[in-house]
Design a protein around this motif. Structure first.
Motif, mmCIF file in Angstrom:
data_model
loop_
_atom_site.group_PDB
_atom_site.id
_atom_site.type_symbol
_atom_site.label_atom_id
_atom_site.label_comp_id
_atom_site.label_asym_id
_atom_site.label_seq_id
_atom_site.Cartn_x
_atom_site.Cartn_y
_atom_site.Cartn_z
ATOM 1 N N GLN A 167 -42.300 -54.582 109.724
ATOM 2 C CA GLN A 167 -42.346 -55.512 108.790
ATOM 3 C C GLN A 167 -43.395 -56.594 109.461
ATOM 4 N N GLU A 168 -43.508 -56.440 110.981
ATOM 5 C CA GLU A 168 -44.386 -57.519 111.523
ATOM 6 C C GLU A 168 -45.836 -57.233 111.024
ATOM 7 N N ALA A 169 -46.105 -56.132 110.814
ATOM 8 C CA ALA A 169 -47.527 -55.808 110.351
ATOM 9 C C ALA A 169 -47.823 -56.431 108.831
ATOM 10 N N SER A 170 -49.105 -56.774 108.670
ATOM 11 C CA SER A 170 -49.307 -57.479 107.466
ATOM 12 C C SER A 170 -51.023 -57.230 107.031
ATOM 13 N N LEU A 171 -50.664 -57.076 105.474
ATOM 14 C CA LEU A 171 -52.329 -56.801 104.906
ATOM 15 C C LEU A 171 -52.330 -57.986 104.098
ATOM 16 N N ASP A 172 -53.256 -58.846 104.377
ATOM 17 C CA ASP A 172 -53.613 -60.205 103.425
ATOM 18 C C ASP A 172 -54.767 -59.950 102.607
ATOM 19 N N PHE A 173 -54.631 -59.969 101.328
ATOM 20 C CA PHE A 173 -55.700 -60.017 100.213
ATOM 21 C C PHE A 173 -56.112 -60.982 99.490
ATOM 22 N N GLN A 174 -57.230 -61.448 99.857
ATOM 23 C CA GLN A 174 -57.814 -62.780 99.207
ATOM 24 C C GLN A 174 -59.226 -62.544 98.523
ATOM 25 N N SER A 175 -59.370 -63.086 97.406
ATOM 26 C CA SER A 175 -60.643 -62.445 96.693
ATOM 27 C C SER A 175 -60.812 -63.765 95.757
ATOM 28 N N VAL A 176 -62.289 -64.071 95.627
ATOM 29 C CA VAL A 176 -62.646 -65.063 94.625
ATOM 30 C C VAL A 176 -63.778 -64.646 93.649
ATOM 31 N N VAL A 177 -63.340 -64.542 92.296
ATOM 32 C CA VAL A 177 -64.485 -64.003 91.392
ATOM 33 C C VAL A 177 -65.784 -64.534 91.574
ATOM 34 N N ARG A 178 -66.791 -63.542 91.703
ATOM 35 C CA ARG A 178 -68.114 -63.698 91.960
ATOM 36 C C ARG A 178 -68.577 -64.402 93.138
ATOM 37 N N SER A 179 -67.693 -64.477 94.245
ATOM 38 C CA SER A 179 -67.814 -64.897 95.583
ATOM 39 C C SER A 179 -67.484 -63.855 96.692
ATOM 40 N N GLY A 180 -66.527 -62.915 96.412
ATOM 41 C CA GLY A 180 -66.302 -61.888 97.512
ATOM 42 C C GLY A 180 -64.968 -61.858 97.790
ATOM 43 N N THR A 181 -64.562 -60.824 98.679
ATOM 44 C CA THR A 181 -63.191 -60.463 98.895
ATOM 45 C C THR A 181 -63.064 -60.386 100.449
ATOM 46 N N VAL A 182 -61.869 -60.740 101.041
ATOM 47 C CA VAL A 182 -61.562 -60.710 102.631
ATOM 48 C C VAL A 182 -60.133 -59.953 102.535
ATOM 49 N N VAL A 183 -60.051 -58.777 103.338
ATOM 50 C CA VAL A 183 -58.702 -58.423 103.502
ATOM 51 C C VAL A 183 -58.693 -58.385 104.924
ATOM 52 N N THR A 184 -57.393 -58.837 105.393
ATOM 53 C CA THR A 184 -57.019 -58.893 106.733
ATOM 54 C C THR A 184 -55.886 -58.073 107.242
ATOM 55 N N VAL A 185 -55.922 -57.257 108.310
ATOM 56 C CA VAL A 185 -54.816 -56.545 108.624
ATOM 57 C C VAL A 185 -54.683 -56.973 109.878
ATOM 58 N N LYS A 186 -53.086 -57.284 110.124
ATOM 59 C CA LYS A 186 -52.773 -57.828 111.415
ATOM 60 C C LYS A 186 -51.902 -56.833 112.114
ATOM 61 N N LEU A 187 -51.979 -56.415 113.277
ATOM 62 C CA LEU A 187 -51.030 -55.415 113.817
ATOM 63 C C LEU A 187 -50.576 -56.031 115.308
ATOM 64 N N LEU A 188 -49.235 -56.047 115.662
ATOM 65 C CA LEU A 188 -48.733 -56.425 116.882
ATOM 66 C C LEU A 188 -49.370 -55.359 117.852
ATOM 67 N N LYS A 189 -50.086 -56.143 119.141
ATOM 68 C CA LYS A 189 -50.685 -55.522 120.055
ATOM 69 C C LYS A 189 -49.826 -54.632 121.028
ATOM 70 N N SER A 190 -48.601 -54.933 120.985
ATOM 71 C CA SER A 190 -47.592 -54.140 121.845
ATOM 72 C C SER A 190 -47.317 -52.969 120.966
ATOM 73 N N ARG A 191 -47.432 -52.794 119.644
ATOM 74 C CA ARG A 191 -46.924 -51.658 118.756
ATOM 75 C C ARG A 191 -48.416 -50.587 118.997
ATOM 76 N N LEU A 192 -49.626 -51.330 119.052
ATOM 77 C CA LEU A 192 -50.758 -50.320 119.349
ATOM 78 C C LEU A 192 -50.900 -49.681 120.181
ATOM 79 N N SER A 193 -50.397 -50.155 121.311
ATOM 80 C CA SER A 193 -50.544 -49.410 122.900
ATOM 81 C C SER A 193 -49.247 -48.585 122.982
ATOM 82 N N GLY A 194 -48.451 -48.396 121.949
ATOM 83 C CA GLY A 194 -47.161 -47.614 122.464
ATOM 84 C C GLY A 194 -47.264 -46.197 121.793
ATOM 85 N N HIS A 195 -48.488 -45.844 121.275
ATOM 86 C CA HIS A 195 -48.545 -44.638 120.503
ATOM 87 C C HIS A 195 -49.615 -43.635 121.499
#
Length: 581
Positions: A553-581
C-alpha cells in the motif's frame, strides 16, 4: 518421562494437569492463608497480653496509691505529730515512750488499718524505739541496730517509696516507706514508717483480671526481675534470658518452651508488670495445619478425577469417531462422513471435518483439472515460443531485405521493433531491471515517433542512479501509451516528458504530456479507485491495483489532469522494495 507423557491418554493428561493446578493453587493459597493466619494470631496474642497488662497496671496502681495516701495520712496525723514532738525533746523517760505511743497513736493507726483493708501492719522506726502494730497485735522493742538506722535516715528522700524485704522464712514482705523528716510537719525527727500491705489484696486485680480459660500469666517483678506476685503459682515464673523493654513484645524460650512476653512499668515504683502467654496462644501448629490441609485436598482431588473421567469419556466420543474415520481415509480413497447430533465444540469439529472432507474431494477434482490445464498451457507455451522465434526470424528477414533494398528507415524500424519485443517478452520473467525498462521505453517511443512523424516528441531523463532497481516488466509502457493515445494524439501535435528522480525514501517516475487533458470526473474516479464505465482510464486503475499487489500500500499512482492543459501521472515506489527482487 517425555515418552510416558506422549503415550498417556488424554483423559489421564487432564487428570494430571488439573490435579497439578489444584495442588499448586491449594499450596499457594494455604501458604498465604497460613502466613496471614499466623500474623493474625500473633497480633491477637500481642493484643491479649497488652489488654491485660494495661487493665491490670491501672488497677494495681490505684491500689498502691490508696496505700500511699493512707501512709501519708498516718504521718501527718495530729496525734502522731504531737507524739513525735514529745519524742524529739526527750520528753519521755524510761518506758514512757512505749506507754504514750499506746495511748496517743495505736488506736488512730488501727482505725486506719481497719478502714483500708490493704494494710497488714504498720511499723514505726524511731531512733531508740520500734513500734509494730496490726489490727490485733502490738509489739514494742528497743532499737538495737543503730548502724542500719543511721544509714536509712542519712538519705531520707532516697528511701521514700515501695520496697521489698525477704523475711527469715523466705516470705516476701511488701511495704511502703515514708521517712518522717521528709514528709512530717516536725523537722529534726529521725525515723520512718513502713506500711506493710497484703499482697493478695493490693494485687487482687491481677488475679481477678484474667479469666480461667485464658492462658495469660501476670507477674509483678522487681528491679532484679524477681517475681513478687502472680495470678498463678509463683513457681511458674518464666526464666527469661532477656527481659523485654517496657512496652515491647518479645518471643523467646523459657525453660524449654516458647512464650510471648511483654512488660509495663508500674508508675511510682521500680516494679514492672510482666505478662506471658504460651506458644499455642500466638502460633499455629504447623504439623496439624498440614495434616488438615492434606485431608481437605485429598477429597476434591478424588472428586475431580471422577468428574474428569466422566466428562472426558463423554466429550471424547466424537473425537474417537473422528480418529476412526481418519484411519479409514488413510487406508483407502473413500471419503466417509462422521454421524453425530452433538452441538458442542466436538460436534462442531465433526461437522467441519465432514465439510473439510467434502472440500478435499472437490479440491482433488480441481487439482486434477488444473493438472490437465497445466499440461495444455505448457503445450501452448511451447507452441508460443515457436511462434516467438518465428516472429524474431521474420523481423530479421525484413531487416535484411530492407538493407538489401537500401530502405534504411524500414531497417531501423524493424530493428527497433525486434529489440522492443525481445525486451517486452523476455523469458517469461515477472521482474526486469529498471535500466532495461527504460531502454524498452526508448524503443517504444522511437517507434511511435516514426509512426507519428512531426506530431510526437519526447524527453526522457533519468536524474538519479538506478542500478540495482527492478520493476514489474512492462509497468511503464502502458502509462506512456496512455499519454500518447489520450493526450498528444487528441491534438495535432504534442510532447511527452518522462522524469525519474528521488523523493525521500521513494523513487518517483513522472510521465507528463501537453495534450488535451482528462475530464475531472475521470481524474477523481482514478485517484479514489472508483470503477467507471468505458475503457478510458481502465488501464490506469489496473496498473494502480498491480502496484499495490506487488509493492504494498506504500506504492502510489497519482493522476492529475487539466482540460486543454495536459496530464501528469506520478508513480512512487519504495526504494527498499525495488532492490529486493
Amino acid at each position: 518421562m517425555t515418552n510416558l507423557w506422549k503415550k498417556m491418554k488424554i483423559r489421564w493428561k487432564f487428570v494430571w494437569l488439573c490435579s497439578l493446578v489444584l495442588l499448586i493453587q491449594f499450596t499457594v493459597s494455604n501458604i498465604y492463608l497460613f502466613s496471614q493466619s499466623s500474623d493474625l494470631i500473633l497480633k491477637q496474642g500481642e493484643n491479649l497480653i497488652g489488654k491485660y497488662l494495661s487493665q491490670s497496671s491501672g488497677s494495681v496502681r490505684n491500689e498502691l496509691k490508696n496505700v500511699e495516701s493512707s501512709a501519708n495520712i498516718l504521718v501527718i496525723n495530729d496525734d502522731f505529730q504531737r507524739y513525735l514532738r514529745k519524742y524529739a525533746v526527750r520528753y519521755f523517760e524510761n518506758d514512757s515512750a512505749n506507754i504514750d505511743f499506746q495511748f496517743d497513736v495505736v488506736q488512730v493507726f488501727r482505725n486506719l488499718i481497719s478502714q483500708t483493708g490493704n494494710i497488714r501492719e504498720v511499723q514505726v522506726h524511731l531512733e531508740q524505739n520500734t513500734f509494730m502494730l496490726t489490727r490485733s497485735v502490738y509489739v514494742h522493742k528497743k532499737n538495737e541496730d543503730l548502724a542500719t538506722f543511721n544509714e536509712v535516715t542519712a538519705m531520707p528522700r532516697s528511701n521514700i517509696g515501695w520496697q521489698i524485704r525477704e523475711k527469715d522464712e523466705g516470705e516476701m514482705e511488701i511495704f511502703y516507706r515514708v521517712p518522717l523528716s521528709a514528709i512530717g510537719k516536725t523537722t529534726g525527727i529521725r525515723g520512718w514508717i513502713d506500711v506493710v500491705v497484703h499482697p493478695s489484696s493490693v494485687f487482687q486485680a491481677i488475679k481477678d483480671m484474667v479469666p480461667t480459660n485464658e492462658q495469660v500469666q501476670l507477674f509483678v517483678i522487681d528491679q532484679n526481675a524477681k517475681a513478687i506476685y502472680s495470678n498463678t503459682s509463683m513457681s511458674e515464673h518464666p526464666s527469661l534470658s532477656n527481659m523485654p523493654e517496657p512496652g515491647q513484645v518479645q518471643i523467646q524460650d523459657s525453660s524449654g518452651r516458647t512464650i510471648m512476653s511483654k512488660t509495663e512499668l508500674i508508675d511510682g515504683t521500680e516494679w514492672q508488670l510482666l505478662a506471658t502467654i504460651p506458644e499455642e496462644s500466638f502460633q499455629l501448629d504447623l504439623t496439624n495445619y498440614i495434616k488438615t490441609s492434606l485431608l481437605i485436598l485429598f477429597i476434591p482431588i478424588i472428586l475431580l478425577v471422577l468428574a474428569i473421567l466422566f466428562m472426558t469419556n463423554y466429550m471424547l466420543k466424537p473425537l474417537k469417531q473422528l480418529v476412526a474415520v481418519m484411519g479409514i481415509v488413510n487406508r483407502s480413497n473413500v471419503m466417509p462422513q462422521i454421524v453425530t447430533d452433538s452441538q458442542d465444540e466436538f460436534g462442531l469439529l465433526a461437522n467441519r471435518f465432514n465439510n473439510m472432507m467434502e472440500r478435499i474431494d472437490n479440491q482433488i477434482s480441481v487439482i486434477r483439472e488444473a493438472e490437465q490445464l497445466k499440461r495444455e498451457a505448457e503445450m501452448r507455451a511451447f507452441q508460443s515460443q515457436i511462434r516467438q522465434h518465428f516472429l524474431y526470424n521474420t523481423l530479421a528477414l525484413i531487416s535484411w531485405n530492407a538493407r538489401k533494398e537500401k530502405a534504411q528507415e524500414t531497417e531501423r524500424i524493424s530493428n527497433l521493433f525486434a529489440r522492443y519485443y525481445r525486451l517486452a517478452l523476455g523469458k517469461g520473467e515477472t521482474y526486469i531491471a529498471l535500466e532495461r525498462e527504460i531502454e524498452l521505453l526508448h524503443h517504444y517511443l522511437d517507434i511511435q515517433c516514426s509512426r507519428f512523424v512531426d506530431q510526437l516528441e519526447y524527453d526522457l531523463r533519468v536524474e538519479v542512479p538506478i542500478e540495482g532497481y527492478r520493476v514489474i516488466r512492462n509497468i511503464l509502457q502502458p502509462l506512456v501509451e496512455n499519454a500518447i493515445e489520450h493526450g498528444v494524439m487528441s491534438k495535432e501535435s504534442g510532447k511527452v516528458f518522462i522524469r525519474i528522480h528521488e523523493d525521500g525514501e521513494f523513487l518517483a517516475i513522472r510521465i507528463m504530456d501537453d495534450g488535451s487533458g482528462a475530464d475531472p470526473d475521470i481524474v477523481r474516479c482514478i485517484n479514489e479507485n472508483i470503477p467507471f464505465e468505458g475503457e478510458k482510464g481502465f488501464s490506469l486503475l489496473s496498473i494502480k491495483q498491480t502496484l499495490h499487489s506487488y509493492y504494498g500500500q506504500e506504492a502510489s499512482l497519482d493522476f492529475q489532469s487539466v482540460v486543454r492543459s495536459g496530464t501528469v501521472v506520478t508513480v512512487k515506489l519504495l526504494k527498499s522494495r525495488l532492490s529486493g527482487h
